[in-house]
Design an enzyme around this catalytic site. Structure first.
Site, PDB file in Angstrom:
ATOM      1  N   HIS A 200      22.520 -55.844   7.158  1.00 55.37           N
ATOM      2  CA  HIS A 200      23.721 -55.035   6.911  1.00 55.37           C
ATOM      3  C   HIS A 200      24.199 -55.219   5.467  1.00 55.37           C
ATOM      4  CE1 HIS A 200      27.694 -53.238   8.083  1.00 55.37           C
ATOM      5  NE2 HIS A 200      28.094 -53.990   7.062  1.00 55.37           N
ATOM      6  N   GLU A 201      24.385 -56.473   5.066  1.00 56.40           N
ATOM      7  CA  GLU A 201      24.904 -56.714   3.724  1.00 56.40           C
ATOM      8  C   GLU A 201      23.898 -56.317   2.653  1.00 56.40           C
ATOM      9  OE1 GLU A 201      27.916 -57.152   3.301  1.00 56.40           O
ATOM     10  OE2 GLU A 201      28.462 -57.703   5.352  1.00 56.40           O
TER      11      GLU A 201
ATOM     12  N   HIS B 170      24.379 -52.760   1.877  1.00 57.01           N
ATOM     13  CA  HIS B 170      25.435 -52.599   0.872  1.00 57.01           C
ATOM     14  C   HIS B 170      24.891 -52.904  -0.527  1.00 57.01           C
ATOM     15  CE1 HIS B 170      28.942 -51.752   3.274  1.00 57.01           C
ATOM     16  NE2 HIS B 170      28.892 -52.885   3.947  1.00 57.01           N
TER      17      HIS B 170
ATOM     18  N   HIS C  64      23.069 -50.144  -1.981  1.00 61.15           N
ATOM     19  CA  HIS C  64      23.998 -49.089  -2.399  1.00 61.15           C
ATOM     20  C   HIS C  64      24.488 -49.360  -3.827  1.00 61.15           C
ATOM     21  CE1 HIS C  64      27.555 -46.374  -0.880  1.00 61.15           C
ATOM     22  NE2 HIS C  64      26.784 -45.754  -1.746  1.00 61.15           N
TER      23      HIS C  64
END
Length: 686
Positions: free
Chosen positions: A473-474, A477, A480
């Site tokens: 998940h991180e 990010h 991104h």
């Protein structure tokens, strides 16, 4: 970072540029005493830059006004990025003192910019003619930002808006520091074999390591680090100890004394409601959601209500099965929240022949890091080369140089994976520098911060499947931020709508659950053997196990968040615990489940405004990510090059070049429905 004074030492922030690899902060030369004078100098420089822009006698143009604003404040960004990354991941009393001093001052500085009438006159007068699409987007975002800050209010209201911003910054800082103090203060010592009953070897090793870090070598402790308390609640057969640990976990921020957050919450809600009213909104939630993909509080509430009913029904069915299992165990008392994880794991073993202790040896931290990297390579062509001789703010921080498929430097990725007392709980992505091209080819420096438990001496850290999902998940990010491909800083990376920002992270989680990824990277930490096919099948078959519980604890938190920020009573003053209890009663919250984040420690919404009235965004983004991954399924290849290229172009690399709905439609060809989400969570009707 040293804790010495630096009054007579050269201040690293006074250097025009750092000559460290990739321009990393020279952490070993930065002392806490350097920060206040660095902020002082950077603020003064930024004020002068703003005055020059606002007082420019030339007619306002994009170049001399908006582009000039984008170029301004570079020194302040450098100090702030370094400082606030450390206050979350490796703080100390000296840094906390600086944080309390500078947070309200920074808020006042921001207000002075966006409430400056001369500057607003220039910003609002910049014409759209002749601008590129990206410049038009910058113009649009600046005009909206000024209006939402109160640029069109009268002088008295502007003064009040500035005071509110400063006070909210002070309250958010205190909330966060209080929470860290409560988390650091608690320690449950386990004395002897009786207290260790039920704990598997990996958890005993982690508890031993935690004790050693606290000067209790040869003993075992449970702290409020999630990677310790979660498995303790799962495996401990001592119901009394589970109750003590769980009570400490859910009572963070409401223990009375100097670290109690209840009065802070009341004042925060009051000030947010007042600010919204000054700007013409009925509530703070209406103000925050006006600039989101949802577009309104009604839309966010509607999504939560759509998911709540099937989630609660599923959770109640799960509860009945857990209660029956507890009775088999001789427990006559009703199932309690501190029982749920324990009996859920027992039921998972029975129904899926799956034991977390059987899974973890195949999920070594290093293997999961490489799984995340390999997925990024197969999707986007990225490669990762570890660097060892670079500055770092803690010895455990690791660094990788990231390159594109053509060898071009993409940026630097830092990984800070282990729990420690100087780090706040949770997991997050942040940046020491954002991508842009306005000031030359500026590559990003992105960091992932986790709170995993270390392994025993000489042994690797072993992750639960939930831990591995957090890592993916991180890292979503992080991608991104790393893949950002824009010219202007205000549009870079994760600077997108609050209910769109979780799409890249939650979408990335899907690849962890793919058999071909697990077959390659889920390998036994001792033998190197891949996860057996039978275990892999059982693990994937159990993906929707306990999803009623998971959805209820999350959705309840999102509902309470919106209720708090929609309330017409907020400006008069709310008792946060009484309000929380009434909100949960209204929706029929099962007594056996607690909110994922109870109000006094709901850091997402009270330690700053990041997710305030916006915690629903995880679910909103999950609607997007479930539908988005279907694009790869429909292509017949989870690494389909054409689909991955669209994903990079319109989502991971696009920053805020276009509004969220347009960005998603450009990738997918349409907007999504909730059907894939309900199917993913196992909540769809059979």
């Amino acid at each position: 970072m040293r804790g010495v004074t630096a009054e007579h030492e050269p201040n690293p922030f006074s250097e025009p540029a750092w000559t460290t690899p990739h321009g990393l902060p020279p952490f070993e030369r930065i002392a806490p005493a350097h920060y206040e004078p660095a902020f002082e100098r950077a603020l003064a420089q930024h004020v002068a830059e703003i005055e020059a822009i606002a007082g420019n006698p030339e007619p306002p143009t994009f170049a001399n006004t908006l582009e000039a604003l984008e170029r301004s404040g570079q020194g302040l960004r450098r100090v702030s990025a370094t400082f606030f990354n450390l206050t979350g991941s490796h703080t100390n009393p000296d840094l906390q003192g600086v944080e309390r001093a500078v947070a309200p001052r920074l808020a006042r500085h921001g207000s002075a910019i966006y409430l400056n009438p001369d500057l607003w006159a220039r910003v609002s007068a910049v014409a759209e003619d002749g601008l590129s699409d990206e410049q038009k987007r910058v113009r649009e975002r600046y005009r909206l930002r000024f209006r939402r800050a109160g640029a069109e209010l009268d002088a008295e209201a502007k003064e009040r808006m500035a005071a509110i911003a400063a006070r909210l910054a002070e309250l958010g800082t205190r909330f966060s520091q209080n929470l860290l103090a409560d988390e650091s203060a608690f320690m449950l010592e386990l004395s002897g074999e009786e207290d260790l009953a039920g704990l598997p070897p990996f958890l005993r090793a982690a508890a031993s390591r935690a004790a050693e870090e606290r000067g209790l070598k040869g003993r075992h402790v449970v702290t409020l680090s999630r990677s310790l308390i979660d498995p303790f609640l799962v495996f401990s057969t001592r119901r009394d100890l589970r109750e003590r640990a769980y009570a400490a976990w859910i009572r963070r921020g409401e223990n009375g004394g100097d670290t109690d957050n209840r009065a802070i919450i009341t004042e925060t809600l009051r000030l947010r409601a007042e600010r919204a009213r000054l700007l013409g909104y009925a509530s703070y939630a209406d103000y925050r959601l006006d600039d989101t993909m949802a577009g309104s509080a009604d839309a966010a509430v509607g999504l939560l209500e759509e998911v709540w009913a099937p989630a609660r029904a599923r959770a109640e069915a799960e509860r009945d099965r857990l209660q029956a299992l507890a009775r088999e165990d001789g427990q006559t008392a009703p199932l309690a929240p501190h029982d749920w994880r324990h009996y859920a794991e027992r039921l998972r073993r029975r129904e899926h022949a799956l034991d977390e202790g059987e899974i973890k040896p195949y999920l070594a931290l290093e293997g999961m890091i490489q799984a995340a990297f390999d997925t990024a390579h197969r999707l986007f062509g990225l490669s990762f080369t570890e660097l060892h001789d670079v500055p770092r703010y803690h010895p455990e921080v690791r660094a990788w140089e990231v390159a594109d498929r053509d060898g071009r430097l993409v940026g630097l990725f830092l990984g800070d994976y282990f729990a420690r007392a100087s780090k706040r709980s949770g997991a997050w992505m942040s940046g020491f520098r954002s991508q842009e091209r306005l000031s030359g080819e500026v590559t990003p420096i992105i960091v992932n911060v986790m709170n995993f438990a270390k392994g025993a001496e000489g042994e690797p850290a072993l992750l639960s499947f939930d831990d591995a999902r957090t890592l993916f998940h991180e890292f979503g990010h992080a991608l991104h931020g790393l893949l950002s491909d824009v010219t202007y800083p205000m549009l870079a990376g994760t600077a997108v709508a609050g209910d769109f920002v979780e799409l890249p992270s939650q979408l990335y989680e899907h690849w962890l659950e793919q058999p071909e990824v697990l077959r390659s990277h889920a390998r036994h930490y001792r033998t190197g053997e891949p996860m057996p096919e039978d275990l892999l099948a059982r693990l994937l078959a159990a993906r929707t196990f306990n999803q009623g519980f998971a959805t209820v604890e999350y959705t309840a938190s999102a509902i309470v968040d919106l209720d708090l920020h929609l309330s017409g009573e907020a400006e008069a003053g709310i008792d946060p615990l009484a309000f929380e209890a009434e909100s949960l009663r209204r929706i029929g919250m099962p007594a056996e489940i607690a909110m994922r984040h109870r109000t006094p420690h709901f850091q997402h919404i009270f330690a700053g405004e990041g997710y305030a009235a916006g915690y629903y965004s995880y679910l909103w983004s999950e609607v997007l990510d479930a539908d988005a991954f279907d694009a790869f399924r429909e292509a017949g290849n989870i690494f389909d090059p054409a689909t991955a290229e669209r994903l990079r172009t319109y989502v991971y690399g696009a920053g805020n070049l276009r509004d969220a709905r347009s960005a998603y439609t450009a990738f997918r060809g349409r907007l999504p429905s909730t059907a894939p989400l309900l199917r993913k969570r196992g909540l769809a009707a059979a």
